[in-house]
Design an enzyme around this catalytic site. Structure first.
Site, PDB file in Angstrom:
ATOM      1  N   ASP A  70     -16.830   4.715 -48.803  1.00  0.00           N
ATOM      2  CA  ASP A  70     -15.798   3.828 -49.330  1.00  0.00           C
ATOM      3  C   ASP A  70     -14.417   4.476 -49.250  1.00  0.00           C
ATOM      4  OD1 ASP A  70     -14.756   1.534 -50.566  1.00  0.00           O
ATOM      5  OD2 ASP A  70     -14.916   2.448 -52.548  1.00  0.00           O
ATOM      6  N   ASP A  73     -13.538   4.919 -45.057  1.00  0.00           N
ATOM      7  CA  ASP A  73     -13.143   3.759 -44.249  1.00  0.00           C
ATOM      8  C   ASP A  73     -11.656   3.457 -44.399  1.00  0.00           C
ATOM      9  OD1 ASP A  73     -13.205   2.698 -46.802  1.00  0.00           O
ATOM     10  OD2 ASP A  73     -14.710   1.164 -46.373  1.00  0.00           O
ATOM     11  N   ASP A  95     -18.491  -3.560 -50.950  1.00  0.00           N
ATOM     12  CA  ASP A  95     -18.534  -2.693 -52.125  1.00  0.00           C
ATOM     13  C   ASP A  95     -19.209  -3.389 -53.303  1.00  0.00           C
ATOM     14  OD1 ASP A  95     -17.294  -0.649 -50.805  1.00  0.00           O
ATOM     15  OD2 ASP A  95     -15.326  -0.939 -51.743  1.00  0.00           O
TER      16      ASP A  95
END
Length: 202
Positions: A70, A73, A95
Site C-alpha cells: 500500500d 504503489d 485497500d
C-alpha cells in the site's frame, strides 16, 4: 497519525520503489499484489490453529506485506509520474477489500468473535468513508485521527505476534482495540470536517 511520518518512510523505500519500477511493476500491479497478500493472510488466519505455527506465523507477515504494498504503489506512482485518478480509485477500493478480508479471516479462524469483527470492520470502513466524503466537500483529512490504516494494520500484526508466542487471546483484545480506535477516528474526522464546513461563509 503515522501518515505524518509518511515522508520518512517514503525516503527509506525510494530505492525499492525504483527497483520495482525497473522490474516492470506499475502502481496498479502493486495495489493488486497488496490485495493478494491480504487474501492470503485471511486464509492463513482461517487455518491458524490447523497448521500452527507455520501458517500462523505467516499470517501477520502477509498483513505486513499488504501494508508494504500500500505504501509502495503510491511511491512508485509519485516517483515516476504515474499518478492518476483511476489508480487512486483502484487503490482505495482494493485497500477496503483487503481490510475486510483480513478481519473476516481472523473471525473465521476463531481468533475473535463476530461482534468485535463487525465493529472493527464497520469502523475501518467509516474511517475511509469520512475522509472520502470530506475531501469530496473540499476538506482534507489526511493525518486526522488516531487509527488510520497503517495504525490498524500494526495493531493486527502486533496482536497476532503476541497471540502466537506470548498470550493466547491477545488478538481478540487487539480487534476490540482496533474497533474502538477506528470508530473514535471516524468521530474525530466527522468533528473536524463538520467544524471546518460550519466555519465556511454561507
Amino acid at each position: 497519525m503515522l501518515s505524518r511520518l509518511r515522508h520518512l518512510v517514503a525516503r527509506a523505500l525510494e530505492g525499492q520503489a525504483r527497483l520495482a519500477f525497473r522490474l516492470g511493476l506499475r502502481p496498479n500491479h502493486i495495489s493488486i499484489l497488496g490485495l493478494l497478500w491480504a487474501l492470503l493472510a485471511s486464509l492463513a488466519y482461517w487455518r491458524w490453529s490447523l497448521y500452527w505455527p507455520l501458517v500462523a506465523t505467516a499470517a501477520p507477515m502477509l498483513v505486513l506485506l499488504s501494508g508494504y504494498s500500500d505504501v509502495l504503489d503510491g511511491l512508485v506512482a509519485r516517483l515516476h509520474g504515474l499518478q492518476s485518478r483511476a489508480g487512486a480509485m483502484l487503490d482505495s477500493m482494493l485497500d477496503r477489500y483487503a481490510d475486510v478480508a483480513i478481519l473476516i479471516g481472523i473471525w473465521a479462524g476463531g481468533l475473535c468473535g463476530p461482534l468485535e469483527a463487525l465493529l472493527a470492520c464497520s469502523g475501518s470502513l467509516l474511517v475511509s468513508y469520512a475522509r472520502a466524503r470530506a475531501e469530496g466537500l473540499g476538506v482534507g483529512l489526511a493525518g486526522i485521527g488516531l487509527a488510520e490504516r497503517a495504525e490498524r494494520l500494526i495493531i493486527i500484526i502486533l496482536g497476532s505476534l503476541i497471540e502466537l508466542w506470548i498470550w493466547p487471546g491477545a488478538l481478540r483484545l487487539s480487534i476490540w482495540l482496533l474497533a474502538f480506535l477506528a470508530h473514535l477516528t471516524a468521530a474525530q474526522r466527522l468533528i473536524h470536517a463538520f467544524r471546518r464546513l460550519c466555519s465556511e461563509p454561507v
